[in-house]
Design a protein around this motif. Structure first.
Motif, PDB file in Angstrom:
ATOM      1  N   LEU A  40       0.639  -1.158   0.099  1.00  0.00           N
ATOM      2  CA  LEU A  40       0.063   0.183   0.280  1.00  0.00           C
ATOM      3  C   LEU A  40       0.851   1.128   0.261  1.00  0.00           C
ATOM      4  CD1 LEU A  40      -2.983   0.966   0.401  1.00  0.00           C
ATOM      5  CD2 LEU A  40      -2.596   1.227   2.716  1.00  0.00           C
ATOM      6  N   ARG A  41       0.823   2.146  -0.601  1.00  0.00           N
ATOM      7  CA  ARG A  41       1.157   3.139  -1.208  1.00  0.00           C
ATOM      8  C   ARG A  41       1.130   5.060  -0.816  1.00  0.00           C
ATOM      9  NH1 ARG A  41       4.799  -0.150   0.892  1.00  0.00           N
ATOM     10  NH2 ARG A  41       6.194  -0.345  -0.351  1.00  0.00           N
ATOM     11  N   LEU A  42       1.805   5.630  -0.931  1.00  0.00           N
ATOM     12  CA  LEU A  42       0.670   6.653  -0.687  1.00  0.00           C
ATOM     13  C   LEU A  42       1.988   7.675  -1.255  1.00  0.00           C
ATOM     14  CD1 LEU A  42      -1.119   9.384  -0.119  1.00  0.00           C
ATOM     15  CD2 LEU A  42       0.008   9.147   2.443  1.00  0.00           C
ATOM     16  N   TRP A  43       1.399   7.924  -2.966  1.00  0.00           N
ATOM     17  CA  TRP A  43       2.889   9.344  -3.418  1.00  0.00           C
ATOM     18  C   TRP A  43       2.481  10.418  -3.327  1.00  0.00           C
ATOM     19  CZ3 TRP A  43       0.764  11.296  -8.538  1.00  0.00           C
ATOM     20  CH2 TRP A  43       1.933  11.704  -9.355  1.00  0.00           C
ATOM     21  N   HIS A  44       2.773  11.155  -3.062  1.00  0.00           N
ATOM     22  CA  HIS A  44       3.295  12.889  -2.233  1.00  0.00           C
ATOM     23  C   HIS A  44       3.261  13.064  -3.727  1.00  0.00           C
ATOM     24  CE1 HIS A  44       4.786  16.981  -0.795  1.00  0.00           C
ATOM     25  NE2 HIS A  44       3.613  16.741  -1.322  1.00  0.00           N
ATOM     26  N   ILE A  45       2.223  13.910  -4.699  1.00  0.00           N
ATOM     27  CA  ILE A  45       2.082  14.054  -5.798  1.00  0.00           C
ATOM     28  C   ILE A  45       2.702  15.478  -6.062  1.00  0.00           C
ATOM     29  CG2 ILE A  45       0.684  15.052  -7.762  1.00  0.00           C
ATOM     30  CD1 ILE A  45      -2.073  13.912  -6.415  1.00  0.00           C
ATOM     31  N   GLY A  46       3.510  15.242  -7.597  1.00  0.00           N
ATOM     32  CA  GLY A  46       4.209  16.750  -8.113  1.00  0.00           C
ATOM     33  C   GLY A  46       5.898  15.689  -7.381  1.00  0.00           C
ATOM     34  N   THR A  47       5.873  15.248  -6.746  1.00  0.00           N
ATOM     35  CA  THR A  47       7.643  14.547  -6.067  1.00  0.00           C
ATOM     36  C   THR A  47       7.676  13.305  -6.528  1.00  0.00           C
ATOM     37  OG1 THR A  47       6.506  13.447  -3.889  1.00  0.00           O
ATOM     38  CG2 THR A  47       7.158  15.502  -3.714  1.00  0.00           C
ATOM     39  N   HIS A  48       8.811  12.381  -6.003  1.00  0.00           N
ATOM     40  CA  HIS A  48       9.089  11.418  -6.165  1.00  0.00           C
ATOM     41  C   HIS A  48       9.032  10.511  -4.817  1.00  0.00           C
ATOM     42  CE1 HIS A  48      10.685  11.767 -10.316  1.00  0.00           C
ATOM     43  NE2 HIS A  48      10.826  12.686  -9.817  1.00  0.00           N
ATOM     44  N   HIS A  49       8.365  11.016  -3.490  1.00  0.00           N
ATOM     45  CA  HIS A  49       8.762  10.704  -2.537  1.00  0.00           C
ATOM     46  C   HIS A  49       6.783   9.368  -2.332  1.00  0.00           C
ATOM     47  CE1 HIS A  49       9.901   9.734   1.845  1.00  0.00           C
ATOM     48  NE2 HIS A  49       8.819  10.213   1.770  1.00  0.00           N
ATOM     49  N   GLU A  50       7.420   8.597  -1.242  1.00  0.00           N
ATOM     50  CA  GLU A  50       6.318   7.643  -1.483  1.00  0.00           C
ATOM     51  C   GLU A  50       6.448   7.539  -0.249  1.00  0.00           C
ATOM     52  OE1 GLU A  50       4.681   5.432  -5.439  1.00  0.00           O
ATOM     53  OE2 GLU A  50       5.998   4.316  -4.286  1.00  0.00           O
ATOM     54  N   PHE A  51       5.190   7.767   0.419  1.00  0.00           N
ATOM     55  CA  PHE A  51       4.829   6.311   2.262  1.00  0.00           C
ATOM     56  C   PHE A  51       4.125   5.174   2.556  1.00  0.00           C
ATOM     57  CE2 PHE A  51       4.814  11.293   2.324  1.00  0.00           C
ATOM     58  CZ  PHE A  51       6.091  11.867   2.988  1.00  0.00           C
ATOM     59  N   GLU A  52       4.442   4.647   2.990  1.00  0.00           N
ATOM     60  CA  GLU A  52       3.944   3.174   3.098  1.00  0.00           C
ATOM     61  C   GLU A  52       2.569   3.198   5.030  1.00  0.00           C
ATOM     62  OE1 GLU A  52       4.203  -1.122   4.080  1.00  0.00           O
ATOM     63  OE2 GLU A  52       5.810  -0.261   4.063  1.00  0.00           O
ATOM     64  N   PRO A  53       1.941   3.523   4.482  1.00  0.00           N
ATOM     65  CA  PRO A  53       0.820   3.584   5.734  1.00  0.00           C
ATOM     66  C   PRO A  53       1.311   2.879   7.112  1.00  0.00           C
ATOM     67  CG  PRO A  53      -0.778   3.946   3.801  1.00  0.00           C
ATOM     68  CD  PRO A  53       0.675   3.325   3.940  1.00  0.00           C
ATOM     69  N   ASP A  54       1.705   3.310   8.824  1.00  0.00           N
ATOM     70  CA  ASP A  54       1.810   2.371   9.588  1.00  0.00           C
ATOM     71  C   ASP A  54       0.193   2.045  10.620  1.00  0.00           C
ATOM     72  OD1 ASP A  54       3.868   0.662  10.920  1.00  0.00           O
ATOM     73  OD2 ASP A  54       5.381   2.459  11.437  1.00  0.00           O
ATOM     74  N   SER A  63      -3.715   3.057  10.281  1.00  0.00           N
ATOM     75  CA  SER A  63      -4.239   3.414   8.716  1.00  0.00           C
ATOM     76  C   SER A  63      -4.642   2.684   7.429  1.00  0.00           C
ATOM     77  CB  SER A  63      -2.130   4.247   8.363  1.00  0.00           C
ATOM     78  OG  SER A  63      -2.398   5.449   9.652  1.00  0.00           O
ATOM     79  N   TRP A  64      -3.130   1.599   7.733  1.00  0.00           N
ATOM     80  CA  TRP A  64      -3.051   0.705   6.591  1.00  0.00           C
ATOM     81  C   TRP A  64      -4.981   0.099   6.587  1.00  0.00           C
ATOM     82  CZ3 TRP A  64       1.216  -2.310   4.073  1.00  0.00           C
ATOM     83  CH2 TRP A  64       0.584  -2.994   3.114  1.00  0.00           C
ATOM     84  N   ASP A  65      -4.907  -0.310   7.939  1.00  0.00           N
ATOM     85  CA  ASP A  65      -6.665  -0.471   7.000  1.00  0.00           C
ATOM     86  C   ASP A  65      -8.011   0.807   7.031  1.00  0.00           C
ATOM     87  OD1 ASP A  65      -6.001  -3.306   8.718  1.00  0.00           O
ATOM     88  OD2 ASP A  65      -6.630  -3.146  10.491  1.00  0.00           O
ATOM     89  N   LYS A  66      -7.878   1.065   7.434  1.00  0.00           N
ATOM     90  CA  LYS A  66      -8.949   2.779   7.115  1.00  0.00           C
ATOM     91  C   LYS A  66      -8.505   2.952   5.517  1.00  0.00           C
ATOM     92  CE  LYS A  66      -8.376   4.959  11.912  1.00  0.00           C
ATOM     93  NZ  LYS A  66      -8.246   5.963  12.873  1.00  0.00           N
ATOM     94  N   ALA A  67      -7.688   2.617   4.785  1.00  0.00           N
ATOM     95  CA  ALA A  67      -6.747   3.349   3.598  1.00  0.00           C
ATOM     96  C   ALA A  67      -7.533   1.822   2.748  1.00  0.00           C
ATOM     97  CB  ALA A  67      -5.431   3.278   3.860  1.00  0.00           C
ATOM     98  N   VAL A  68      -7.550   0.633   3.497  1.00  0.00           N
ATOM     99  CA  VAL A  68      -7.975  -0.305   2.637  1.00  0.00           C
ATOM    100  C   VAL A  68      -9.344  -0.209   2.298  1.00  0.00           C
ATOM    101  CG1 VAL A  68      -8.166  -2.557   1.961  1.00  0.00           C
ATOM    102  CG2 VAL A  68      -6.146  -1.843   3.139  1.00  0.00           C
ATOM    103  N   ASP A  69      -9.991   0.143   3.387  1.00  0.00           N
ATOM    104  CA  ASP A  69     -11.707  -0.210   3.531  1.00  0.00           C
ATOM    105  C   ASP A  69     -11.846   0.888   2.628  1.00  0.00           C
ATOM    106  OD1 ASP A  69     -11.992  -2.287   5.753  1.00  0.00           O
ATOM    107  OD2 ASP A  69     -12.084  -0.929   7.533  1.00  0.00           O
ATOM    108  N   LEU A  70     -11.196   2.515   2.760  1.00  0.00           N
ATOM    109  CA  LEU A  70     -11.896   3.057   1.731  1.00  0.00           C
ATOM    110  C   LEU A  70     -11.753   2.570  -0.219  1.00  0.00           C
ATOM    111  CD1 LEU A  70     -10.813   6.703   3.373  1.00  0.00           C
ATOM    112  CD2 LEU A  70     -12.969   5.643   2.706  1.00  0.00           C
ATOM    113  N   LEU A  71     -10.675   2.219   0.525  1.00  0.00           N
ATOM    114  CA  LEU A  71      -9.949   2.065  -1.301  1.00  0.00           C
ATOM    115  C   LEU A  71     -11.186   0.345  -1.744  1.00  0.00           C
ATOM    116  CD1 LEU A  71      -6.481   1.433  -1.371  1.00  0.00           C
ATOM    117  CD2 LEU A  71      -7.670   2.947  -3.380  1.00  0.00           C
ATOM    118  N   LYS A  72     -11.828   0.371  -1.308  1.00  0.00           N
ATOM    119  CA  LYS A  72     -12.026  -1.035  -1.058  1.00  0.00           C
ATOM    120  C   LYS A  72     -14.558  -0.481  -1.764  1.00  0.00           C
ATOM    121  CE  LYS A  72     -11.283  -4.887   1.461  1.00  0.00           C
ATOM    122  NZ  LYS A  72     -11.224  -5.947   2.366  1.00  0.00           N
TER     123      LYS A  72
END
Length: 126
Positions: A40-54, A63-72
């Motif tokens: 699961l990756r969060l890309w900071h738009i306009g950069t080359h930087h990515e975050f992984e919810p922890d 954070s991971w569970d909440k994000a996956v629920d929204l993506l579903k």
């Protein structure tokens, strides 16, 4: 009697600080679940930087569970979260220092203006 609520507040503040490696930041980003490798990756738009919810250590879930629920988007199929992309303004709190070229673990503390779109409409080729 007032000592217990005060201690609880102080412990909550300390726990938030203990998990933060860098200051929290507001970013506009796109979150995608890559189902082939389970990332699961969060890309900071306009950069080359990515975050992984922890996992943030709270009883509210990760954070991971909440994000996956929204993506579903209400679809409970096994691969449903990988079919969508989530765009939003995120409050991101890194849990480890930045290492150039590496994905940075972070707790997603907040999200405003979430917008889920199918992956074939998110601008990234599949």
């Amino acid at each position: 009697m007032r000592l217990t609520p005060t201690i609880a507040v102080l412990l909550t503040i300390w726990a938030s600080i203990a998990f933060a490696a860098e200051p929290c930041q507001k970013i506009h980003g796109r979150m995608i679940l890559y189902t082939a490798d389970g990332q699961l990756r969060l890309w900071h738009i306009g950069t080359h930087h990515e975050f992984e919810p922890d996992y943030d250590g709270s009883d509210q879930g990760s954070s991971w569970d909440k994000a996956v629920d929204l993506l579903k988007s209400g679809n409970d199929d096994a691969g449903a979260a990988g079919d969508n992309a989530l765009f939003a303004d995120f409050l991101v709190c890194p849990t480890k220092p930045l290492q150039k070229g590496a994905v940075q673990p972070a707790v997603i503390r907040g999200m405003i203006h979430p917008h889920v779109v199918p992956r074939d409409q998110d601008g990234e080729g599949r």
